[in-house]
Enzyme design. Structure first.
Site, short mmCIF file in Angstrom:
data_model
loop_
_atom_site.label_atom_id
_atom_site.label_comp_id
_atom_site.label_asym_id
_atom_site.label_seq_id
_atom_site.Cartn_x
_atom_site.Cartn_y
_atom_site.Cartn_z
N ARG A 196 34.22 16.90 33.17
CA ARG A 196 32.89 17.56 33.18
C ARG A 196 32.67 16.43 35.24
O ARG A 196 32.46 15.31 34.97
CB ARG A 196 31.62 17.98 33.00
CG ARG A 196 32.00 18.72 32.12
CD ARG A 196 31.89 20.34 32.56
NE ARG A 196 31.71 21.44 31.69
CZ ARG A 196 32.90 21.33 31.02
NH1 ARG A 196 34.22 20.99 31.25
NH2 ARG A 196 32.62 22.43 30.02
N ASP A 249 40.15 16.39 37.11
CA ASP A 249 40.68 17.49 36.46
C ASP A 249 39.22 18.85 36.60
O ASP A 249 39.34 19.76 36.78
CB ASP A 249 41.48 18.51 35.04
CG ASP A 249 41.48 19.16 34.48
OD1 ASP A 249 42.23 20.05 35.77
OD2 ASP A 249 41.08 19.98 33.28
N HIS A 253 40.74 22.40 36.94
CA HIS A 253 40.29 22.48 35.50
C HIS A 253 41.13 23.24 34.64
O HIS A 253 40.51 24.36 33.95
CB HIS A 253 38.67 23.06 35.93
CG HIS A 253 37.67 22.99 34.58
ND1 HIS A 253 36.66 23.24 35.15
CD2 HIS A 253 38.55 23.19 33.40
CE1 HIS A 253 35.99 22.76 33.69
NE2 HIS A 253 36.46 22.57 32.58
P1 NAI Z 1 32.82 16.65 21.35
O1 NAI Z 1 31.54 16.84 20.90
O2 NAI Z 1 33.40 16.49 20.49
O3 NAI Z 1 32.78 14.64 22.17
C1 NAI Z 1 31.75 14.03 23.05
C2 NAI Z 1 31.72 12.73 22.64
O4 NAI Z 1 30.55 12.06 23.68
C3 NAI Z 1 30.51 12.72 20.78
O5 NAI Z 1 30.97 12.25 20.27
C4 NAI Z 1 29.64 12.21 21.53
O6 NAI Z 1 29.27 11.28 20.65
C5 NAI Z 1 29.81 11.53 22.63
N1 NAI Z 1 28.88 11.13 23.64
C6 NAI Z 1 27.74 11.88 23.88
N2 NAI Z 1 27.24 11.08 24.75
C7 NAI Z 1 27.36 9.79 25.42
C8 NAI Z 1 27.78 8.81 26.08
N3 NAI Z 1 26.64 8.62 27.26
N4 NAI Z 1 28.60 8.52 26.89
C9 NAI Z 1 29.61 8.41 25.39
N5 NAI Z 1 30.12 9.25 24.35
C10 NAI Z 1 28.53 10.28 24.74
O7 NAI Z 1 33.45 16.95 23.09
P2 NAI Z 1 34.88 17.20 22.59
O8 NAI Z 1 35.33 18.65 22.08
O9 NAI Z 1 35.77 15.83 22.64
O10 NAI Z 1 34.82 17.01 24.18
C11 NAI Z 1 35.08 16.79 25.19
C12 NAI Z 1 34.21 17.39 26.43
O11 NAI Z 1 35.56 17.29 27.45
C13 NAI Z 1 33.53 18.27 26.50
O12 NAI Z 1 31.97 18.43 26.79
C14 NAI Z 1 33.95 18.98 27.75
O13 NAI Z 1 32.48 18.70 29.01
C15 NAI Z 1 34.61 18.66 28.59
N6 NAI Z 1 35.86 19.39 28.13
C16 NAI Z 1 37.31 20.04 29.29
C17 NAI Z 1 37.48 20.72 29.40
C18 NAI Z 1 39.30 20.76 30.69
O14 NAI Z 1 39.70 21.59 30.51
N7 NAI Z 1 39.19 19.96 31.25
C19 NAI Z 1 37.98 21.51 27.90
C20 NAI Z 1 37.50 21.41 26.98
C21 NAI Z 1 36.32 21.02 27.33
#
Ligand code: NAI
Length: 348
Positions: A237, A261, A298
């Site tokens: 993000r 991205d 994105h």
């Molecule tokens: P997820 O929920 O599986 O993983 C997020 C991880 O970040 C979790 O393990 C969590 O414990 C950790 N986390 C929480 N607070 C943190 C901190 N302060 N410092 C470091 N790590 C922390 O989410 P997922 O599916 O892996 O997605 C990650 C992000 O990718 C999403 O939040 C979304 O914003 C973004 N995304 C971007 C896309 C794109 O097209 N560019 C598509 C899909 C998701």
């Protein structure tokens, strides 16, 4: 059940219609598509709708949710994993269910993050343009061998873990910071505290959600702790990065390259063609003047597999809601950090 799909691009419609035709309750769901985003102005278009389906740059802060509630909306279906743009507390107050698509293709995003890294590191973007002009000189295209380098991953949830798996396959040393460590990552690397990760990494890839705690986690102070020449990749993000701090560090060569991205101010720009307009975002425009900065709109999620899963899962969420009044992907306020965000940020 009447469903209004916002920010619906032609590709969304194609995959949604295919999923709708296959859905078990196809006949009991009537879908209307709007190509414009959901926000304070467009919410008034909602009449006689039970559920809305929204994407990453739709606005779902408290005022919009109040207006949705007034119009009788009972469910918000997010066609994305991230939910930093949704006021979950406001939705809970009105008894509106909010559900996301938690995992549509973590590998799609991880593969794109690695593609950005490879492009940035080996200057493929510049080589492509040069070769088309008949310029085959190599000056300025020098990269670094990734094998043996240290890749630091912030957030090893689904996407961070997939990125770790790929980077380990490259022969990199992988380290991660995550306040909720999981055993799954230990197969690919070792956990470090944030400061150690910043200091040891040749490449930093961001995969944590945007929340109060992570907003501008890449700021002046944390950049100062990074290795000189570090490559920074963000497919998570935009709000994770203080863009002005990154511009400063690019100017001093402290940061060696940036691939994004996502961008903090993307809401007014991304997903639409502005090529014939004057773009007024001077920060983004300055960023894009650097030869060692790559910006994409994105699109890390944008694969056939992900669009299929997004459409199917959104409709499954709605069907489950119709049967039970909730669904397994409903977002609450009590889960671990990644499941909670009340940050009212519109442009992510
Ligand atoms: P997820 O929920 O599986 O993983 C997020 C991880 O970040 C979790 O393990 C969590 O414990 C950790 N986390 C929480 N607070 C943190 C901190 N302060 N410092 C470091 N790590 C922390 O989410 P997922 O599916 O892996 O997605 C990650 C992000 O990718 C999403 O939040 C979304 O914003 C973004 N995304 C971007 C896309 C794109 O097209 N560019 C598509 C899909 C998701």
């Amino acid at each position: 059940m009447k469903l209004s799909v916002f920010s619906a691009k032609p590709y969304d419609k194609t995959y949604f219609e295919a999923a709708h035709a296959e859905a078990a309750s196809s006949d009991s769901i009537k879908v209307t598509y709007h190509d414009f985003p959901l926000n304070e102005e467009t919410v008034s278009f909602i009449k006689d709708t039970d559920a809305v389906c929204a994407f990453v740059n739709d606005s779902l802060h408290g005022a919009v949710i109040d207006m949705l509630a007034e119009r009788g909306v009972k469910a918000i279906l997010l066609r994305c994993a991230g939910f930093n743009h949704v006021d979950l507390d406001a939705a809970a107050r009105h008894g509106i269910m909010v559900a996301n698509v938690p995992s549509y293709s973590p590998e799609a995003v991880a593969e794109f993050a690695v593609a950005l890294l490879q492009t940035l590191n080996r200057n493929t973007h510049r080589a492509y343009n040069r070769a088309r002009e008949g310029n085959f000189a190599l000056n300025g295209l020098l990269g670094r061998t990734l094998h043996g380098k240290t890749v630091g991953i912030l957030g090893v949830g689904k996407i961070g873990l997939a990125t770790a798996r790929i980077m380990k396959g490259f022969g990199c040393r992988v380290i991660a910071f995550d306040p909720f460590p999981s055993k799954a990552f230990e197969e690919y690397g070792e956990y470090r505290d944030l400061d150690t990760l910043l200091a040891e990494s040749d490449v930093i890839s961001l995969h944590c959600p945007l929340m109060e705690k992570t907003k501008h986690i890449i700021n002046d102070q944390n950049i100062a702790k990074m290795k000189k020449g570090v490559l920074l990749v963000n497919t998570s993000r935009g709000g994770l990065i203080d863009t002005k701090a990154v511009i400063k560090a690019l100017k001093t060569h402290h940061i060696g390259g940036v691939a994004l991205d996502v961008y903090e101010g993307e809401g007014d720009l991304f997903y639409d063609d502005h090529s014939g307009e004057i773009i007024h975002d001077d920060v983004l425009m300055r960023l894009m003047t650097f030869h060692n900065v790559i910006v994409s709109g994105h699109q890390a999620f944008f694969t056939v597999e992900a669009l299929t899963e997004i459409a199917e899962c959104s409709l499954r969420n709605l069907e489950e809601f119709m049967k039970t009044g909730s669904c397994a992907n409903a977002l609450g306020n009590t889960d671990k950090g990644a499941k909670k965000s009340s940050l009212p940020v519109r442009n992510v």
